[in-house]
Write an enzyme that holds these catalytic residues in place. Sequence first.
Site, mmCIF file in Angstrom:
data_model
loop_
_atom_site.group_PDB
_atom_site.id
_atom_site.type_symbol
_atom_site.label_atom_id
_atom_site.label_comp_id
_atom_site.label_asym_id
_atom_site.label_seq_id
_atom_site.Cartn_x
_atom_site.Cartn_y
_atom_site.Cartn_z
ATOM 1 N N ASP A 184 12.629 57.646 54.810
ATOM 2 C CA ASP A 184 13.810 57.205 55.554
ATOM 3 C C ASP A 184 14.276 58.311 56.496
ATOM 4 O O ASP A 184 14.729 59.364 56.048
ATOM 5 C CB ASP A 184 14.912 56.842 54.559
ATOM 6 C CG ASP A 184 16.093 56.149 55.218
ATOM 7 O OD1 ASP A 184 16.092 56.013 56.458
ATOM 8 O OD2 ASP A 184 17.010 55.733 54.486
ATOM 9 N N HIS A 186 16.780 57.797 58.435
ATOM 10 C CA HIS A 186 18.225 57.597 58.256
ATOM 11 C C HIS A 186 19.016 57.754 59.546
ATOM 12 O O HIS A 186 20.217 58.055 59.515
ATOM 13 C CB HIS A 186 18.758 58.570 57.193
ATOM 14 C CG HIS A 186 19.877 57.997 56.372
ATOM 15 N ND1 HIS A 186 21.187 58.398 56.516
ATOM 16 C CD2 HIS A 186 19.885 57.052 55.401
ATOM 17 C CE1 HIS A 186 21.947 57.735 55.664
ATOM 18 N NE2 HIS A 186 21.178 56.910 54.977
ATOM 19 N N GLU A 210 11.510 54.538 58.001
ATOM 20 C CA GLU A 210 12.734 53.748 58.163
ATOM 21 C C GLU A 210 13.712 54.382 59.131
ATOM 22 O O GLU A 210 13.932 55.587 59.119
ATOM 23 C CB GLU A 210 13.395 53.575 56.786
ATOM 24 C CG GLU A 210 14.683 52.794 56.822
ATOM 25 C CD GLU A 210 15.242 52.525 55.444
ATOM 26 O OE1 GLU A 210 16.469 52.336 55.338
ATOM 27 O OE2 GLU A 210 14.467 52.506 54.465
ATOM 28 N N GLU A 236 19.268 47.983 58.426
ATOM 29 C CA GLU A 236 20.424 47.973 57.530
ATOM 30 C C GLU A 236 21.734 47.987 58.300
ATOM 31 O O GLU A 236 22.783 47.610 57.772
ATOM 32 C CB GLU A 236 20.377 49.159 56.570
ATOM 33 C CG GLU A 236 20.566 50.524 57.209
ATOM 34 C CD GLU A 236 20.347 51.648 56.230
ATOM 35 O OE1 GLU A 236 21.319 52.370 55.940
ATOM 36 O OE2 GLU A 236 19.216 51.812 55.744
ATOM 37 N N ASP A 258 20.870 43.705 55.362
ATOM 38 C CA ASP A 258 21.627 43.904 54.124
ATOM 39 C C ASP A 258 22.386 42.614 53.838
ATOM 40 O O ASP A 258 23.158 42.146 54.679
ATOM 41 C CB ASP A 258 22.589 45.085 54.289
ATOM 42 C CG ASP A 258 23.267 45.491 52.999
ATOM 43 O OD1 ASP A 258 23.873 44.605 52.348
ATOM 44 O OD2 ASP A 258 23.211 46.678 52.640
ATOM 45 N N HIS A 285 17.916 45.906 52.617
ATOM 46 C CA HIS A 285 18.672 47.098 52.221
ATOM 47 C C HIS A 285 19.625 46.710 51.099
ATOM 48 O O HIS A 285 20.316 45.705 51.180
ATOM 49 C CB HIS A 285 19.452 47.587 53.445
ATOM 50 C CG HIS A 285 20.320 48.767 53.225
ATOM 51 N ND1 HIS A 285 21.691 48.692 53.135
ATOM 52 C CD2 HIS A 285 20.018 50.085 53.108
ATOM 53 C CE1 HIS A 285 22.198 49.904 52.981
ATOM 54 N NE2 HIS A 285 21.200 50.765 52.957
#
Length: 382
Positions: A184, A186, A210, A236, A258, A285
């Site tokens: 990730d 992020h 990700e 997400e 999500d 997510h």
Amino acid sequence: MTRIVKVETFLVPPRWLFVRIETAGGIVGWGEATCEGRSETVRTAVEQLSEVLIGADALRIEDHWQVMSKGSFYRGGPILASAVSGLDQALWDIAGKHFNTPVHQLLGGHVRDRIRAYGWVGGDEPGEVAESIQAQLDVGLTAVKMNASGRMSLVASVAEIDGVVRRVAAAREVLGEHRDVAVDFHGRFTLANARRVAPLLEPYRPFFLEEPVVPENTHLLREFTRSTTTPVATGERLYSRQEFLPALQAGIAVAQPDLSHAGGITEVRKIAALAEVYDVQLAPHCPLGPLALAACLQVGFATPNYLIQEQSIGIHYNQGAEVLDYVLDKGPLKFVDGHFERLLGPGLGIDIDERAVRDADKRGHAWRGPVWRHADGSFAEW
């Protein structure tokens, strides 16, 4: 008998917002409207949206989604979408209980018997990687996700880049060839950093990379996907089909809506169908609570292009309460050989411990994400 008579919200530790809808016939539906760091704001949004639900038929789920999402001139964004998500999940829970069947049966029936799960293992600090991964393997999981780094400079140093590679190499050493690690970024990486790091990770065969860029820079995704052979995942912080479309067109391989942010079960099913057109798999997510997880699984059992499920059992964010603390029967959410077995109960398939939820709401929470800064004092992505 399915007329809605009450909508309630519960701000429960560690960082979740639960929604409860009750009908005139006594059916209770639960959902999760958590928006990490902004759940108190979402709570107000849920209270406003309840104005259009009280007195209405709970089974008109699609119509309620349309009105809640589009009934105001100003639409979209994480607050409104999270509020709609929690209410939508609760309406589907009511529908399943009304017809005495799991939600996935209402969505067309199951296309699989179990869903593979992965756990989160940190990765901000190199020393924690191997130990954290082993702990996930010990509970039977066969896949993990780790952060590629902590705070990243806008143009990464040699030490920062090499640190990312060492972390992923350490993960691969523990996992071997038959288990998976997702990495990730992020949103902490600039496009330039992401493009430099991705080829260096290819020898370790990440499951996916990700969120290589922040969601407001989705227009840059195509440049990244073309720079690596590793599958790219994001989503997400995307809240609708319309927001996912450019990411799909940019060549991502895994979509990560999500269920508590992207319009609930109703909208995520549509995102999944759109993703299927682009040969993209779904991996929602879900570092959240039991209701968000159950909603994800209900969609997963009825969705052909469903890859794997994130879950937060044991995650470090869960301080003060755990995922399974708010369910009466923990069995349906137990791992079986690294998977969740098909949920068989009506509605979302789990039974919430209402007394525990009401007691927890008295304590409440005020969870906030950290604010990071670069060495020069400027804001840094967390």
